[in-house]
Scaffold this motif. Structure first.
Motif, mmCIF file in Angstrom:
data_model
loop_
_atom_site.group_PDB
_atom_site.id
_atom_site.type_symbol
_atom_site.label_atom_id
_atom_site.label_comp_id
_atom_site.label_asym_id
_atom_site.label_seq_id
_atom_site.Cartn_x
_atom_site.Cartn_y
_atom_site.Cartn_z
ATOM 1 N N LYS A 201 0.849 -1.213 0.000
ATOM 2 C CA LYS A 201 0.000 0.000 0.000
ATOM 3 C C LYS A 201 0.876 1.252 0.000
ATOM 4 O O LYS A 201 0.576 2.230 -0.684
ATOM 5 N N GLU A 202 1.956 1.224 0.777
ATOM 6 C CA GLU A 202 2.876 2.380 0.803
ATOM 7 C C GLU A 202 3.486 2.599 -0.573
ATOM 8 O O GLU A 202 3.578 3.726 -1.056
ATOM 9 N N THR A 203 3.910 1.509 -1.204
ATOM 10 C CA THR A 203 4.487 1.602 -2.545
ATOM 11 C C THR A 203 3.449 2.152 -3.523
ATOM 12 O O THR A 203 3.742 3.009 -4.356
ATOM 13 N N MET A 204 2.224 1.649 -3.401
ATOM 14 C CA MET A 204 1.143 2.092 -4.292
ATOM 15 C C MET A 204 0.840 3.580 -4.120
ATOM 16 O O MET A 204 0.481 4.270 -5.068
ATOM 17 N N LYS A 205 0.981 4.076 -2.881
ATOM 18 C CA LYS A 205 0.735 5.512 -2.647
ATOM 19 C C LYS A 205 1.742 6.354 -3.422
ATOM 20 O O LYS A 205 1.373 7.374 -4.011
ATOM 21 N N SER A 208 0.761 6.223 -6.960
ATOM 22 C CA SER A 208 -0.450 7.022 -7.200
ATOM 23 C C SER A 208 -0.103 8.504 -7.331
ATOM 24 O O SER A 208 -0.671 9.220 -8.160
ATOM 25 N N HIS A 244 9.833 -0.635 0.610
ATOM 26 C CA HIS A 244 8.786 -0.258 -0.346
ATOM 27 C C HIS A 244 9.450 -0.001 -1.694
ATOM 28 O O HIS A 244 10.137 1.010 -1.853
ATOM 29 N N TYR A 286 -4.142 4.735 -1.728
ATOM 30 C CA TYR A 286 -3.390 3.710 -2.465
ATOM 31 C C TYR A 286 -4.226 3.087 -3.580
ATOM 32 O O TYR A 286 -3.704 2.578 -4.567
ATOM 33 N N TYR A 289 -3.880 3.552 -7.406
ATOM 34 C CA TYR A 289 -2.964 2.697 -8.180
ATOM 35 C C TYR A 289 -3.729 1.807 -9.162
ATOM 36 O O TYR A 289 -3.295 1.608 -10.294
#
Ligand SMILES: [Zn+2]
Length: 375
Positions: A201-205, A208, A244, A286, A289
């Protein structure tokens, strides 16, 4: 999260990006003088050597608490990320423009760069290293010195975020009807189940936030890479280990075989990514994404439409094979990829030639050689 003013950035880029390197073929000897000329605020350290004994450097910038590790050209012939990193060094060194963006990044983050992880592969323009090993499948076995360098730096600095910079082939498209996927992103899976973990989720943020900016400049040309789990891949393993890891795949833009456009958008994406980390990500959803369309494979470099191949009217799709010539130029040689009804595909160049009769594929292949290009 704050977003960069794209128009300002665009005008900065036009005037002030790193003009000393360009093109598809980027080697250690091309980046070495640039590294030697970096200011004192960007300390450089040799962190190891390649299999053929070429130095691998780590460059540090900033003094903030959030550590971000970025590396490029783990695949020797994927050079857009390296060019983008040198644009980023220019930006972070620019005393005049967009000062608040630069200050927030350098005060809140420590950036650690490895700008050319596979110098041996870069020299001969191959994906693999000198041992013929794909570094992106060597994250577990660590059979190559280059993978050990990366692992060593990772263990040493223990970053919160990683940026893993690659190039994808021109075949990738996105959206419907398809356009070239000029930039694609991936938040790698941590296992075969592809669960959306807190780490992902952190990576996706971060992705995004990059998407929210890129949409303004290359809408419809941004893709999401498959999150199929690759147990020996670098990104998947780093993500699994709690780092991440943001994968950026720089791709094709119409007639941009030197990848100078995708270089610019890779730079734009990285800068927004680290700026969003520097300015906190709490307000980013997130789930945005998943609004990025998935990559498809709908592009040929060249299509011959409606040719007559041994009595049958068909289309023929070609993709360029990139080959390094002795003088350091890259030759684009068209190779036949598919024949049939290719009406749902896009191409950089479409040639209508109903007059043409080819008695077999060999004749077609011989004919198409005249579309070979040199970069
Ligand atoms: Zn790659």
């Amino acid at each position: 999260m704050e977003r960069i003013d794209f128009l300002k950035l665009e005008s900065w880029y036009k005037e002030r990006h790193e003009k000393k390197i360009s093109g598809r073929y980027i080697t250690f000897s091309k980046i070495k003088p640039l590294i030697e000329n970096l200011p004192e605020a960007f300390p450089v350290k040799e962190v190891g050597r390649s299999f053929l004994n070429i130095p691998i450097y780590k460059i540090t910038a900033g003094k903030g608490k959030t550590k971000i590790l970025l590396w490029s050209q783990m695949h020797g012939n994927e050079t857009s990320g390296t060019k983008a990193l040198f644009d980023l060094f220019k930006f972070l060194n620019d005393p005049e423009e967009m000062r608040s963006v630069r200050d927030q990044i350098l005060n809140n983050c420590t950036l650690i760069f490895i700008p050319l992880l596979n110098p041996d592969g870069a020299e001969v323009f191959t994906r693999v290293n000198a041992q013929k090993i794909d570094l992106n499948r060597d994250a577990v076995d660590l059979k190559t010195p280059e993978s050990n360098v990366l692992r060593g730096v990772l263990a040493d600095i223990d970053p919160e975020y990683c940026f893993n910079l690659h190039d994808q082939r021109s075949l990738f498209t996105t959206g419907n009807p398809g356009k070239n996927a000029t930039i694609s992103f991936l938040a790698p899976s941590e296992g075969e189940d592809r669960v959306v973990t807190e780490g992902r989720k952190e990576t996706m943020k971060v992705i995004s936030s990059m998407y929210s900016l890129l949409k303004m400049c290359i809408a419809g040309r941004i893709g999401r890479y498959t999150d199929e789990f690759y147990p020996t891949a670098t990104g998947d393993n780093f993500q699994k280990d709690g780092y991440h890891t943001i994968l950026i795949e720089s791709g094709h833009y119409k007639d941009d075989y030197n990848r100078e456009n995708s270089r610019k958008f890779t730079f734009t994406a990285i800068l927004q990514g680290i700026y969003s980390i520097a300015t906190e990500l709490q307000d980013v959803d997130y789930k945005d994404y998943f609004k990025i369309p998935e990559n498809t494979k709908k592009h040929f470099d060249l299509i011959l439409k409606g040719i007559n191949l041994n009595g049958k009217a068909i289309d023929a799709g070609f993709r360029f094979k990139e080959e390094l010539m002795e003088n350091g130029q890259i030759q684009l040689i068209p190779e036949i990829a598919e024949t049939g009804d290719l009406s749902t595909y896009i191409a950089d160049k479409t040639i209508y030639n109903k007059e043409h009769f080819f008695k077999d594929q060999a004749e077609l292949i011989a004919y198409i050689k005249k579309y070979t290009r040199i970069l």
